[in-house]
Scaffold this active site. Structure first.
Site, PDB file in Angstrom:
ATOM      1  N   ASP A 117      -1.155   2.241  -4.731  1.00 55.78           N
ATOM      2  CA  ASP A 117      -1.852   1.063  -4.225  1.00 55.78           C
ATOM      3  C   ASP A 117      -3.347   1.308  -4.157  1.00 55.78           C
ATOM      4  O   ASP A 117      -3.795   2.200  -3.444  1.00 55.78           O
ATOM      5  CB  ASP A 117      -1.329   0.712  -2.836  1.00 55.78           C
ATOM      6  CG  ASP A 117      -1.932  -0.567  -2.314  1.00 55.78           C
ATOM      7  OD1 ASP A 117      -2.330  -1.407  -3.137  1.00 55.78           O
ATOM      8  OD2 ASP A 117      -2.011  -0.726  -1.089  1.00 55.78           O
ATOM      9  N   ASP A 147      -7.190  -5.667  -7.334  1.00 54.59           N
ATOM     10  CA  ASP A 147      -6.151  -5.037  -6.528  1.00 54.59           C
ATOM     11  C   ASP A 147      -4.873  -4.812  -7.330  1.00 54.59           C
ATOM     12  O   ASP A 147      -4.128  -5.752  -7.615  1.00 54.59           O
ATOM     13  CB  ASP A 147      -5.850  -5.901  -5.310  1.00 54.59           C
ATOM     14  CG  ASP A 147      -4.844  -5.262  -4.377  1.00 54.59           C
ATOM     15  OD1 ASP A 147      -4.566  -4.060  -4.535  1.00 54.59           O
ATOM     16  OD2 ASP A 147      -4.319  -5.958  -3.494  1.00 54.59           O
TER      17      ASP A 147
END
Length: 412
Positions: free
Chosen positions: A101, A282
């Protein structure tokens, strides 16, 4: 499960004093996987939208590092929604499957496989907890040795969960975002930050540069070893053109993450979709999220559905309108990046993986849940990154993009 975790950005002064050593690992040393691990009643767009709401409250901090020596390539495996990686922890190491992530900075495990203490394991005496839009964990903060392929760091901060919610078929998260996102996750030292593995590798003289690069690509299979994550630099074999760099945005709240400014237009006429505005890049978000009014402008011009599909939460487009669909153009800095019609739809061979109809054409755009001008007008998620090479240069406080052999692929 998790297309929803927050990422952060560290600003570091970089000084490279030696020629980098490039280490290209076997594709099996660091498998990174996108898994359909979401649970409950939420759809992918709902989880992505929940992730966007967690981005509104983060602080910033500048971290300084030293020059280092090597660049490490690690392979990535695409499994449709999110990427995970096998990380070795301890001496000797035990392998754990962690979600990769770039929207969060805490690294932790214990959701599935229990933590195995070894001679390199040290309990810091700190409690740690983190709440994500789709789950949470709490436990103890340790330091330990971590291995990602040939990339090794010692005394790395590591949360060990005694309780976790919302994480299935994974052991935890490998947070690669700015370390400031970890502020407030420790107790009693609530003001402390926890360096990421990129930060630690650079500080310990392992990495040539304080950088991490991502090379993803689209797939029609639920398991496909097709990506590379590079620590300490970039991999020129994975992109076509020179990387074009832009500074991180100064607009809040996007500035607390890997935030940029961009303009979006549609088609050869240059129809305006989004005026110059701030948002974030992201990898932990699956879709391309746009501010509510921006999304409606896009859906109107392309002839998309008025409402999302109730089964999947995705907007749809008819075959006739898809045949007429033109490219989007994302202008970042002085460079316009073409996001083709094919890139704007979900891979039809994976429709059933999201609970969809095999014959329906699903758009990969979704509602961010905010109005334009909020300081978070978009989130360029994984489906966007599958078409462009991305490098986050922490030392220079900037990000770079380049086209790849898959920018114009017709995979979907």
């Amino acid at each position: 499960m998790l297309p929803v975790l927050p990422l952060f950005v560290l600003t570091v002064i970089l000084s490279v004093v030696s020629k980098p050593v490039v280490i290209r690992d076997s594709q099996f040393n660091l498998p990174v996987v996108r898994k359909l691990n979401f649970t409950g009643e939420s759809t992918i767009p709902e989880l992505d939208r929940a992730r966007s709401q967690s981005i509104l409250k983060r602080p910033t901090r500048i971290v300084h590092g030293d020059a280092a020596r090597a660049v490490f390539d690690v392979a990535a495996t695409n499994e449709a929604l999110q990427y995970v990686t096998s990380v070795g922890v301890g001496t000797p190491p035990t392998n754990y499957t962690l979600i990769v992530d770039t929207g969060s900075a805490n690294t932790w495990l214990g959701a599935m496989k229990p933590y195995v203490r070894t001679n390199s394991s040290v309990d810091t005496g700190q409690q740690v907890s983190m709440t994500y839009p789709s789950g949470s964990f709490s436990g103890e903060e340790f330091t330990d040795r971590l291995s990602l392929g040939s990339f090794n760091v010692t005394v790395q901060g590591l949360g060990v969960a005694s309780r976790s919610i919302g994480f299935e078929n994974v052991d935890g998260v490998l947070g690669l975002g700015p370390a400031n996102l970890t502020i407030g996750t420790l107790f009693p030292d609530t003001e402390a930050t926890i360096p990421t593995v990129t930060d630690t590798g650079f500080a310990q003289g392992v990495l040539t540069a304080h950088e991490v690069s991502i090379s993803f690509q689209p797939t029609t299979e639920e398991v496909n070893v097709n990506g590379v994550v590079t620590f300490g630099g970039n991999n020129p074999s994975r992109f076509n053109n020179p990387i074009s760099f832009v500074p991180l945005t100064a607009t809040s709240p996007s500035k607390d993450f890997i935030g940029i400014n961009q303009t979006i237009t549609y088609g050869t006429s240059g129809f305006p979709i989004l005026a110059n505005a701030a948002g974030i890049i992201d990898a932990g978000t699956t879709l391309l999220l746009l501010a509510t009014d921006t999304l409606q402008r896009y859906l109107t011009v392309v002839g998309g559905s008025n409402e999302p599909d109730p089964e999947t939460g995705f907007y749809t487009i008819s075959p006739a309108n898809f045949a007429r669909l033109q490219s989007l153009f994302f202008t970042i800095g002085d460079t316009a990046y073409e996001f083709t019609a094919n890139a704007q739809i979900w891979p039809r061979s994976l429709n059933t993986a999201i609970g969809g109809n095999p014959n329906t054409i699903y758009l990969i755009t979704a509602d961010l849940g905010t109005r334009s001008g909020s300081g978070l007008d978009f989130m360029n998620g994984m489906v966007w990154l599958e078409r462009f090479y991305f490098i986050y240069d922490v030392g220079a406080g900037e990000v770079g993009f380049a086209t790849t052999p898959f920018t114009h692929a017709t995979t979907n």
